[in-house]
Design a protein around this motif. Structure first.
Motif, mmCIF file in Angstrom:
data_model
loop_
_atom_site.group_PDB
_atom_site.id
_atom_site.type_symbol
_atom_site.label_atom_id
_atom_site.label_comp_id
_atom_site.label_asym_id
_atom_site.label_seq_id
_atom_site.Cartn_x
_atom_site.Cartn_y
_atom_site.Cartn_z
ATOM 1 N N GLY A 190 -5.614 5.177 1.798
ATOM 2 C CA GLY A 190 -5.058 5.585 3.076
ATOM 3 C C GLY A 190 -5.349 4.559 4.152
ATOM 4 O O GLY A 190 -4.482 4.203 4.953
ATOM 5 N N MET A 191 -6.566 4.046 4.155
ATOM 6 C CA MET A 191 -6.922 3.045 5.144
ATOM 7 C C MET A 191 -6.206 1.730 4.883
ATOM 8 O O MET A 191 -5.767 1.041 5.810
ATOM 9 C CB MET A 191 -8.428 2.815 5.159
ATOM 10 N N PHE A 192 -6.079 1.346 3.600
ATOM 11 C CA PHE A 192 -5.364 0.112 3.272
ATOM 12 C C PHE A 192 -3.930 0.191 3.765
ATOM 13 O O PHE A 192 -3.333 -0.796 4.173
ATOM 14 C CB PHE A 192 -5.383 -0.130 1.759
ATOM 15 N N THR A 224 -1.764 -12.650 -0.201
ATOM 16 C CA THR A 224 -1.723 -12.875 -1.649
ATOM 17 C C THR A 224 -1.444 -11.570 -2.380
ATOM 18 O O THR A 224 -0.662 -11.533 -3.340
ATOM 19 C CB THR A 224 -3.055 -13.471 -2.128
ATOM 20 N N VAL A 225 -2.053 -10.495 -1.927
ATOM 21 C CA VAL A 225 -1.832 -9.177 -2.530
ATOM 22 C C VAL A 225 -0.382 -8.739 -2.353
ATOM 23 O O VAL A 225 0.265 -8.252 -3.297
ATOM 24 C CB VAL A 225 -2.788 -8.140 -1.906
ATOM 25 N N GLN A 226 0.166 -8.936 -1.148
ATOM 26 C CA GLN A 226 1.566 -8.564 -0.896
ATOM 27 C C GLN A 226 2.513 -9.391 -1.764
ATOM 28 O O GLN A 226 3.468 -8.859 -2.355
ATOM 29 C CB GLN A 226 1.909 -8.769 0.586
ATOM 30 N N LEU A 248 -1.161 3.771 -7.243
ATOM 31 C CA LEU A 248 -2.515 3.509 -7.721
ATOM 32 C C LEU A 248 -3.475 4.617 -7.326
ATOM 33 O O LEU A 248 -4.362 4.986 -8.093
ATOM 34 C CB LEU A 248 -3.009 2.171 -7.161
ATOM 35 N N ALA A 249 -3.309 5.138 -6.108
ATOM 36 C CA ALA A 249 -4.172 6.220 -5.651
ATOM 37 C C ALA A 249 -4.032 7.441 -6.547
ATOM 38 O O ALA A 249 -5.020 8.080 -6.921
ATOM 39 C CB ALA A 249 -3.832 6.583 -4.198
ATOM 40 N N GLY A 269 0.799 -1.220 0.000
ATOM 41 C CA GLY A 269 0.000 0.000 0.000
ATOM 42 C C GLY A 269 0.828 1.265 0.000
ATOM 43 O O GLY A 269 0.403 2.297 -0.520
ATOM 44 N N ASN A 270 2.036 1.195 0.598
ATOM 45 C CA ASN A 270 2.890 2.374 0.666
ATOM 46 C C ASN A 270 3.649 2.635 -0.630
ATOM 47 O O ASN A 270 4.181 3.728 -0.823
ATOM 48 C CB ASN A 270 3.911 2.216 1.795
#
Length: 476
Positions: free
Chosen positions: A267-269, A160-162, A82-83, A75-76
């Protein structure tokens, strides 16, 4: 099926979650006496106190680093890219807003986790949302529901996402086969998680500061080298956050709704405030000073580091590199690699890959600790159950490394929303207790004494806390 999940996510994130997160953050900001603003100048002292060892649990610093390990992941890097790709530069502004209000929410959930913690069979403190739902609200069924959601999310989907982000980064930089990445990543993960919560915490207290400093220093160096462009980047973030930039340009662009929705979602993710994950490790700490609010304040620092510092560092890299077009979910880490390569040369792709490996690996390991913690709550913490969980995580890591599964991002967003709704409902119902914790801490700070929590002062709470969790602390 993808269309169904997309429809559900549009409902959850297009309206419900935005208002719920923002409302909860503002509510706890007021109920806690604006604690994230009141004590921001004391963050350094809180960090200094966090390394003080106490009997019965991890140090607050170990808990902070482990929570950061879970927060600081794809996410970072991929998530920030993506954001910006999906919501424009203005999404960064709303990520900052989500972090600021989320600090109060994080204080609430982490303080409650500390208050309702209990010792396991080995004398280690355990706790989290499931515990304060059962003890504080008397709703064990809600704790069971939350534990099942967390096991599914952190034991399977998020890992899985990581793994997918790590594999994609290594494949793009050095053409490393996905199957090789998956096997190596799963093997190293198993080697670490079998050491248990204390072994993981000891590793994270060294790995997390190292990887965070590497990325922050890289971004700072790039920022200094392009210092002339920084004012324009900041102005663009603010203008796009409210749709002013597009209106002035007279061109089709990102809307306020896009920026706000994507910013809060990503942000929450990234910082996980209100989702109920961080309290699982916050409860494991023996805070110093011995007060539930002390760990709440330390975990607020985690939100600040994750979003205001690390995510901003990533955003600066992307925005200084130039415009970012609309992106698919799977291309997020490649956008970051391309941005850094444009700024410092081709070796930037490899550097992002190494950072992504550290970020993603630490998240997978910390995710296991969260999942294992909830096995204990469910009463299925047997040798067989732990190994089934470990095998499931290893399998999902391998699957995520070899398969391109955009559907998993949609599943992750949906599960994240369901976890947050359940957890936020609980902590809002417990907001009088949060106010009591904050007031008790602030009262003692104003008196100039070391805050110590004495449940005997509050009979309504004393009957709810686990026997022995606070009995061995010095009384006021």
């Amino acid at each position: 099926m993808p269309d169904f999940f997309l429809f559900i996510n549009e409902i959850l994130w297009g309206s419900v979650m935005i208002y719920l997160l923002l409302g909860a953050g503002i509510w706890f900001t007021v109920r806690s006496g604006f604690i994230q603003f009141r004590y921001i100048r004391d963050f350094g002292l809180s960090l200094k106190n966090s390394v003080t060892p106490q009997p019965g649990g991890l140090t607050a610093f170990q808990a902070l680093c482990t929570s950061l390990a879970a927060r600081v992941g794809s996410g970072n890097l991929a998530g920030v890219a993506l954001a910006i790709g999906a919501g424009g530069p203005g999404a960064v502004f709303w990520m900052w807003v989500a972090a600021i209000v989320g600090m109060a929410t994080s204080f609430a959930e982490s303080s409650l986790a500390q208050l309702y913690k209990e010792r396991d069979a080995h004398g280690q403190f355990r706790g989290g949302p499931a515990w304060y739902m059962a003890r504080g609200l008397g709703m064990r069924w809600m704790g069971v529901l939350f534990s099942l959601l967390l096991l599914f999310a952190y034991g399977l989907i998020f890992n899985t996402v990581q793994a997918n982000a790590i594999s994609d980064a290594l494949r793009y930089a050095w053409d490393v086969p996905g199957w090789l990445t998956g096997i190596l990543l799963a093997s190293f993960t198993l080697l670490v998680i079998i050491t248990g919560i204390r072994g993981v915490a000891r590793l994270m207290q060294w790995l997390v500061p190292l990887m965070a400093l590497l990325w922050i220093l890289t971004s700072l160096t790039i920022t200094v080298l392009h210092i002339d462009a920084v004012p324009n980047v900041i102005a663009t973030i603010v203008k796009c956050a409210f749709g002013w930039h597009e209106a002035a340009a007279g061109a089709l662009g990102y809307t306020l709704s896009q920026a706000l929705t994507v910013g809060f979602q990503r942000g929450m993710f990234s910082n996980e405030a209100g989702m109920g994950s961080t309290p699982n490790i916050a409860a494991a700490a023996s805070s110093y000073p011995p007060h539930p609010a002390a760990q709440g304040i330390v975990q607020m620092i985690g939100i600040f580091i994750d979003t205001i510092i690390i995510c901003s560092a990533s955003a600066m890299v992307v925005l200084l590199a130039g415009p970012v077009g609309h992106a698919t979910e799977i291309a997020g880490i490649q956008l970051m690699q391309q941005a850094l390569a444009k700024l410092i040369g081709l070796w930037g792709c490899g550097f992002v890959s190494l950072i992504m490996v550290m970020f993603g690996f630490s998240s997978i390991v910390a995710n296991y600790i969260y999942a294992e913690n909830n096995l204990i709550f469910l009463g299925v913490d047997s040798y067989r159950s732990r190994w089934l969980l470990r095998a499931g995580i290893a399998l999902m890591v391998v699957i995520g490394s070899v398969m391109s599964l955009p559907l998993l991002w949609q599943l992750a967003d949906m599960i994240m929303a369901l976890m947050a709704i359940t957890n936020l409902t609980a902590i809002l119902l417990l907001s009088p207790t949060v106010k009591l914790i904050a007031s008790d801490y602030l009262r003692q700070r104003r008196l100039g004494v070391k805050p110590v929590f004495d449940p005997a002062r509050y009979p309504e709470i004393e009957s709810q806390v686990a026997p022995g969790s606070w009995d061995d602390l010095p009384r006021q």
